[in-house]
Design a protein around this motif. Structure first.
Motif, short mmCIF file in Angstrom:
data_model
loop_
_atom_site.label_atom_id
_atom_site.label_comp_id
_atom_site.label_asym_id
_atom_site.label_seq_id
_atom_site.Cartn_x
_atom_site.Cartn_y
_atom_site.Cartn_z
N ILE A 112 0.86 -1.18 0.00
CA ILE A 112 0.00 0.00 0.00
C ILE A 112 0.90 1.23 0.00
CG2 ILE A 112 -1.80 1.28 1.21
CD1 ILE A 112 -2.73 -1.30 2.46
N LYS A 113 1.02 1.87 -1.14
CA LYS A 113 1.91 3.00 -1.33
C LYS A 113 3.34 2.61 -0.94
CE LYS A 113 -1.70 6.49 -0.93
NZ LYS A 113 -2.19 7.72 -0.22
N LYS A 114 3.91 3.25 0.11
CA LYS A 114 5.28 2.96 0.52
C LYS A 114 5.37 1.87 1.59
CE LYS A 114 7.38 7.45 -0.49
NZ LYS A 114 8.22 8.56 0.08
N ILE A 115 4.25 1.30 1.99
CA ILE A 115 4.24 0.28 3.04
C ILE A 115 4.10 -1.10 2.41
CG2 ILE A 115 3.08 -0.55 5.11
CD1 ILE A 115 2.10 2.27 5.60
N SER A 166 13.87 6.67 2.85
CA SER A 166 14.59 7.32 1.77
C SER A 166 14.96 6.26 0.74
CB SER A 166 15.84 8.02 2.29
OG SER A 166 16.80 7.06 2.73
N GLU A 167 15.74 6.66 -0.24
CA GLU A 167 16.17 5.73 -1.28
C GLU A 167 17.06 4.63 -0.71
OE1 GLU A 167 18.67 5.83 -5.52
OE2 GLU A 167 18.23 7.69 -4.41
N HIS A 168 17.73 4.92 0.40
CA HIS A 168 18.73 3.98 0.92
C HIS A 168 18.33 3.33 2.24
CE1 HIS A 168 21.55 5.30 -2.15
NE2 HIS A 168 21.30 6.55 -1.82
N ILE A 169 17.33 3.85 2.93
CA ILE A 169 16.99 3.34 4.26
C ILE A 169 15.50 3.02 4.33
CG2 ILE A 169 16.91 3.84 6.73
CD1 ILE A 169 19.32 5.62 6.37
N THR A 170 15.18 1.83 4.85
CA THR A 170 13.80 1.40 5.06
C THR A 170 13.64 0.96 6.51
OG1 THR A 170 13.60 0.64 2.76
CG2 THR A 170 12.01 -0.23 4.35
N LEU A 171 12.60 1.45 7.16
CA LEU A 171 12.30 1.09 8.54
C LEU A 171 11.30 -0.06 8.55
CD1 LEU A 171 12.37 1.81 11.64
CD2 LEU A 171 10.41 3.30 11.17
N ASN A 209 20.32 -0.09 2.13
CA ASN A 209 20.71 -0.51 0.80
C ASN A 209 22.22 -0.38 0.64
OD1 ASN A 209 18.06 -1.01 0.09
ND2 ASN A 209 17.74 1.03 -0.77
N LEU A 210 22.86 -1.44 0.14
CA LEU A 210 24.30 -1.44 -0.07
C LEU A 210 24.68 -1.10 -1.50
CD1 LEU A 210 25.19 -4.65 1.97
CD2 LEU A 210 25.33 -2.27 2.71
#
Length: 212
Positions: A112-115, A166-171, A209-210
């Motif tokens: 659902i969107k970003k989730i 963000s583009e590099h970090i996801t919680l 993200n690496l």
């Protein structure tokens, strides 16, 4: 043997860094208990769960598009329980710490969107690094005890959700629950003690993200 497992796990996760897409860091609380049965087939009446901590560091990579992911990592987990025997007026308390090597798979079920919503399974091989048992006013060291100082195989299953910061970090927030394989008792006869470790883990962490 334990030193070889530590060296192997560090070496393997280091090697996989070049091929992995995400570094995973997670901490949380665990509700733990013991599934214990004595040699007569009876359980302790007043065996209660305790709140413990755990940590996990590992790597996660895609297996199939953006739906199936595999992970490999190490965990530090504590398990415990408290109880009493009303007949003999005994008080029991256990607290153990384990270091483990984990492999897992997770599947994205919808978005659902970003989730994103996932289901997950994980298998771990763990060994004790510290542990005590308190019986009334006496404390016993469990490192070297036959029932605890052995490889502990744990299967867990659960679910988690993540949100891209963000583009590099996801919680992400996660629940995993499971029970260990029965620990072998030092008693060799048929009617021996049975012990399994049980945990319900509630944690949060980051996917980092690496690769761009």
């Amino acid at each position: 043997m334990k030193q070889k497992i530590i060296i192997f796990s560090i070496f393997l996760t280091t090697c996989l860094q070049a091929f992995s897409q995400q570094l995973v860091v997670e901490i949380g609380k665990a509700i733990t208990s013991f599934d214990y049965e004595n040699s007569q087939g009876s359980q302790l009446d007043n065996l209660q769960s305790t709140n413990q901590n755990y940590m996990y560091v590992g790597y996660r990579t895609k297996v199939f598009k953006d739906f199936i992911f595999a992970s490999l990592g190490t965990n530090y987990s504590t398990y415990g329980a408290i109880g009493s025997d009303n007949v003999l007026n005994n008080y029991f308390e256990w607290e153990t710490s384990y270091l483990g090597l984990n492999v897992g798979l997770d599947f994205r079920i919808f978005k659902i969107k970003k989730i994103n919503f996932y289901v997950k399974s994980m298998f771990s091989s763990e060994f004790i690094i510290q542990g005590t048992q308190t019986l009334n006013d006496t404390v016993y060291d469990l490192v070297g005890a036959d029932d605890f100082d052995q490889t502990n195989y744990f299967f867990r299953a659960g679910t988690f959700i993540d949100y891209s910061i963000s583009e590099h970090i996801t919680l992400f927030f996660q629940y995993m629950g499971g029970k260990s394989k029965q620990l072998r008792s030092s008693v060799s006869n048929i009617d021996q003690e049975k012990l399994r470790l049980v945990s319900h883990n509630f944690g949060f962490g980051l996917f980092i993200n690496l690769k761009p």
